[in-house]
Design a protein around this motif. Structure first.
Motif, mmCIF file in Angstrom:
data_model
loop_
_atom_site.group_PDB
_atom_site.id
_atom_site.type_symbol
_atom_site.label_atom_id
_atom_site.label_comp_id
_atom_site.label_asym_id
_atom_site.label_seq_id
_atom_site.Cartn_x
_atom_site.Cartn_y
_atom_site.Cartn_z
ATOM 1 N N GLU A 1 -83.701 101.119 65.549
ATOM 2 C CA GLU A 1 -84.591 99.978 65.730
ATOM 3 C C GLU A 1 -83.930 98.778 66.393
ATOM 4 O O GLU A 1 -84.590 97.770 66.658
ATOM 5 C CB GLU A 1 -85.221 99.553 64.404
ATOM 6 C CG GLU A 1 -84.294 99.395 63.231
ATOM 7 C CD GLU A 1 -84.172 100.627 62.369
ATOM 8 O OE1 GLU A 1 -84.708 100.645 61.253
ATOM 9 O OE2 GLU A 1 -83.509 101.581 62.812
ATOM 10 N N ASP B 1 -83.173 89.157 54.644
ATOM 11 C CA ASP B 1 -83.945 90.125 55.426
ATOM 12 C C ASP B 1 -83.422 91.551 55.274
ATOM 13 O O ASP B 1 -84.057 92.496 55.743
ATOM 14 C CB ASP B 1 -83.925 89.740 56.907
ATOM 15 C CG ASP B 1 -84.519 88.370 57.156
ATOM 16 O OD1 ASP B 1 -85.531 88.042 56.513
ATOM 17 O OD2 ASP B 1 -83.957 87.623 57.979
ATOM 18 N N THR C 1 -85.712 95.048 55.426
ATOM 19 C CA THR C 1 -85.408 95.908 56.564
ATOM 20 C C THR C 1 -85.140 97.338 56.113
ATOM 21 O O THR C 1 -85.572 98.306 56.753
ATOM 22 C CB THR C 1 -84.198 95.351 57.338
ATOM 23 O OG1 THR C 1 -84.512 94.023 57.799
ATOM 24 C CG2 THR C 1 -83.857 96.225 58.535
ATOM 25 N N ALA D 1 -88.490 98.899 55.135
ATOM 26 C CA ALA D 1 -89.270 99.242 56.327
ATOM 27 C C ALA D 1 -88.716 100.489 56.994
ATOM 28 O O ALA D 1 -89.479 101.345 57.462
ATOM 29 C CB ALA D 1 -89.281 98.066 57.302
ATOM 30 N N GLU E 1 -87.881 89.194 55.685
ATOM 31 C CA GLU E 1 -88.769 90.012 56.501
ATOM 32 C C GLU E 1 -87.966 91.173 57.073
ATOM 33 O O GLU E 1 -86.751 91.052 57.305
ATOM 34 C CB GLU E 1 -89.343 89.198 57.668
ATOM 35 C CG GLU E 1 -90.179 88.003 57.282
ATOM 36 C CD GLU E 1 -91.596 88.391 56.879
ATOM 37 O OE1 GLU E 1 -91.970 89.551 57.128
ATOM 38 O OE2 GLU E 1 -92.307 87.530 56.345
ATOM 39 N N ASN F 1 -87.440 93.541 62.512
ATOM 40 C CA ASN F 1 -88.336 93.701 63.656
ATOM 41 C C ASN F 1 -89.731 93.151 63.418
ATOM 42 O O ASN F 1 -90.575 93.173 64.325
ATOM 43 C CB ASN F 1 -88.406 95.170 64.066
ATOM 44 C CG ASN F 1 -87.136 95.626 64.771
ATOM 45 O OD1 ASN F 1 -86.401 94.816 65.319
ATOM 46 N ND2 ASN F 1 -86.863 96.916 64.736
ATOM 47 N N ASP F 2 -89.994 92.653 62.211
ATOM 48 C CA ASP F 2 -91.261 91.992 61.934
ATOM 49 C C ASP F 2 -91.163 90.477 62.070
ATOM 50 O O ASP F 2 -92.175 89.777 61.933
ATOM 51 C CB ASP F 2 -91.747 92.336 60.519
ATOM 52 C CG ASP F 2 -92.200 93.782 60.396
ATOM 53 O OD1 ASP F 2 -92.484 94.403 61.435
ATOM 54 O OD2 ASP F 2 -92.246 94.296 59.256
#
Length: 706
Positions: free
Chosen positions: A267, A281, A285, A288, A303, A306-307
């Motif tokens: 990613e 994060d 991560t 996700a 978050e 990549n969001d």
């Protein structure tokens, strides 16, 4: 702060790995060959934490394995909070990395774990076990609390290493002979060296080199797995805090607060850097990467990398400048007074003078803002990312000599178009601190054409202590006002106003405005109070599904004849009484409501002749006297007479082949002109027309707020 006999554990960042670390023992080609299949590769994660690793020293040290991960993936640096949120200690740092929330939520502010809130904010491996219990989770750490406290009992296997060499051996063995899916490894001895000799020492750099060699062995074990080619690894390396040059941590200096996330995986672009990624994060991560959906009620601060969506302020990074009046920030490029495109700063009420960098709303990085003056809570602005907006009456007035002048500035957003929905969702990061009396609030203003006055969204307390009364992401579902005709505004702006006299500050970031989908209106339609009306008479036209305040022209077709206008009310409905012209011919017609865009809404309407008219539109009498009944001829006339020769109606109504009715002079009802056998009943043929509206071209475009 020294922990037990060993140093605090460092946070490891998850990274998807696809290559071999330089300097690693795993330079051989992976033994697992790709299997030709359409099946996706199995997601797996490895987070390695190096306790007390100072990024600035690490960058210059002999650490080829870590540098190879950087070259193959992402590097991001950021700052920790400081007291009073939490000192820069391992308990707080590792808890943030594991849970994805900051210390004001997980409540770990020391290494004694006095009041943790892990029940509400568990570690990410526990969340994996809850969401995907079939996955195998493994933790091994040199510092005891990593495997006993920070990561909870739901984890499949938690192991403590005797030292970093033992921790490394256990991690390598598990990765080589087992099949773990999600692994966390903690190395502790870099922190020990920092405590003993400081981050500027040769011993500290040697400890970093040793840790790098241990990371190479762990990553090599991943790459040599038999099925590695069919696995999708995310590998992260991180740290819980830094160290002072002379040794120690817990304070708010730049070297103590600076941490990093190095992540390699599919990613992340090779050799990429970001300025908006923080250690909170890491947990999102990992989740996700494993395909575990984030839930709103988790209330995570972090978050998935990549969001993270850059905002307007972040676009200012190329325009950042060095210090002008802030002498303690010389060498840091991190501020500008140039607003982003579409934004404006109203400094019309600002006095002259003061610190150039803090005059009115300006835009800064955390390195610049939080280091302007330590110990005043600026370090706790952890929910902002990259570049953010700041109004700071304290730092603005802290020039020699101090003047105690009133700071008064307003930051105005771009215009956000609205889509016709009745509500708008507004969110922004808000870090607001109070010292002396000050004022702060957000107002919503509307497009000028709406005629609506600005309205309050939120006001913040004017008095209090510097301890941040607000440090969170604000969320508002705002119900839009309507004008006197019930119409919604077409656009809004947000106005962030702050004033104070040498008080404290307000920092905002990530301003977002959105709307739910606008409701799909029912198709516009009209109806009439009766399906048939006599010429010269009135009928009521009603309608629904129109825009509030919409004006319509009412017409009688086929040859258009104006019947007047009608205006829809706030709910989009209308009711209008209209008169059909007396000259309108009898027969089938259409009543039309014509809209401003040229489209039409129509309904059939039958028109009968005006009462009391004969075949030629006149009233007549027969030879044998006047009949008592009325009848309608095919030509739309009404007549009277003894024999109904001209279509007259006697006491009993009847219709002849020409549409006339009559009665004999003696008042006995018969049908027809003179031959009863010729009777044809037309009665109410026109009355069979239904009162159903037909709509034409009623589609409307919809816009979504920015």
């Amino acid at each position: 702060m020294r922990k037990h006999a060993v140093a605090a554990s460092a946070a490891a960042v998850l990274l998807g790995i696809s290559g071999v670390c330089a300097g690693s023992a795993a330079n051989a080609t992976p033994t697992g060959a790709p299997v030709p299949t359409d099946a996706p590769r199995t997601p797996k994660t490895l987070v390695i934490g190096v306790d007390g690793a100072s990024f600035d020293v690490l960058e210059q040290a002999e650490t080829p394995s870590i540098h190879a991960l950087q070259q193959g993936g992402l590097t991001a640096t950021s700052n920790l909070p400081a007291s009073p949120m939490a000192p820069t200690v391992s308990g707080a740092g590792w808890s943030t990395i594991a849970t994805g929330v900051w210390p004001d939520k997980h409540r770990v502010t020391d290494n004694n774990f006095t009041n943790p809130n892990y029940a509400q904010f568990p570690d990410y491996l526990t969340r994996i076990e809850q969401a995907a219990p079939q996955r195998s989770t493994f933790v091994v750490g040199t510092w005891g609390p990593i495997s006993t406290t920070v990561f909870g009992s739901a984890v499949d296997e938690r192991v403590q290493g005797k030292n970093d060499a033992d921790t490394t051996a256990k991690a390598v063995e598990r990765l080589s002979t087992g099949n773990p899916d999600d692994v966390f490894v903690h190395l502790d001895e870099v922190d020990g060296a920092g405590h003993s000799t400081g981050s500027s020492s040769a011993a500290y750099r040697a400890a970093l080199k040793t840790a790098d060699q241990q990371i190479a062995k762990i990553v090599g074990a991943v790459e040599q797995r038999p099925d590695y080619a069919n696995e999708d690894w995310l590998i992260v390396v991180t740290a819980d805090h830094g160290h002072t040059p002379t040794g120690g941590h817990g304070g708010a200096s730049r070297l103590e607060r600076k941490t990093f996330v190095i992540a390699k995986g599919a990613e992340f672009a090779a050799g990429s850097t970001r300025d908006d990624v923080r250690i909170a994060d890491i947990a999102p991560t990992v989740l996700a990467h494993d395909g575990i959906a984030r839930k709103t009620d988790w209330e995570l601060d972090g978050e998935a990398v990549n969001d993270i969506v850059p905002d307007d302020f972040d676009a200012l990074r190329p325009k950042l400048r060095g210090a002008v009046d802030e002498k303690g920030l010389v060498g840091i490029t991190g501020w500008t007074n140039e607003a982003p495109e579409g934004w404006t700063v109203d400094n019309s009420k600002m006095p002259t003078g003061g610190s150039t960098e803090f005059r009115g709303w300006t835009f800064m990085t955390d390195d610049f803002f939080s280091n302007a003056e330590l110990g005043q809570h600026r370090e706790n602005n952890v929910r902002s990312r990259n570049v953010f907006a700041v109004a700071d009456s304290d730092e603005w007035d802290d020039v020699s000599p101090k003047s105690s002048r009133n700071f008064d500035s307003t930051l105005v957003t771009p215009e956000y178009p609205l889509n016709g929905a009745a509500t708008v969702d507004i969110s922004f990061v808000s870090d607001y601190a109070v010292d002396d009396p000050q004022g702060a609030g957000v107002r919503v203003s509307f497009d000028e054409a709406s005629g609506l006055q600005p309205q309050k969204l939120v006001d913040y307390p004017a008095n209090g202590t510097r301890a941040n009364p607000v440090n969170q992401v604000e969320h508002f579902s705002y119900e839009l006002p309507r004008d006197a005709k019930g119409r919604l505004p077409k656009s809004i702006r947000l106005n962030f106003s702050y004033s104070g006299i040498n008080s404290a500050f307000w920092a905002i970031d990530q301003v977002r405005v959105s709307q739910p989908d606008a409701p799909t209106p029912d198709p516009a339609a009209i109806a009439v109070s009766a399906p048939s009306v006599a010429a010269g008479s009135a009928v009521t036209v009603t309608g629904t599904g129109f825009a509030p305040g919409e004006q319509l022209a009412l017409e009688l077709h086929s040859t258009p004849v104006s019947l007047g206008t009608a205006t829809a009310d706030a709910s989009g409905t209308l009711s209008q009484r209209v008169t059909i012209p007396a000259s309108a011919p009898a027969g089938a017609h259409t009543l039309v409501a014509k809209r401003a865009d040229g489209s039409e809404v129509a309904i059939p309407l039958a028109i009968t002749a005006a009462p009391g008219t004969g075949a030629n539109g006149s009233t007549g009498s027969g030879a044998n006297g006047t009949a008592a009944g009325n009848g309608t001829a095919a030509g739309g006339s009404v007549g009277s007479g003894a024999n109904g020769a001209n279509g007259a109606t006697a006491a009993g109504a009847g219709t002849d082949a020409q549409g006339t009715a009559g009665a004999k002079g003696d008042g006995l009802a018969v049908t027809g002109a003179s031959d009863p056998a010729g009777i044809v009943i037309l009665g109410a043929a026109l009355l069979a027309l239904a009162g159903v509206g037909i709509a034409f071209g009623t589609g409307r475009a919809r816009r979504t707020a920015a």
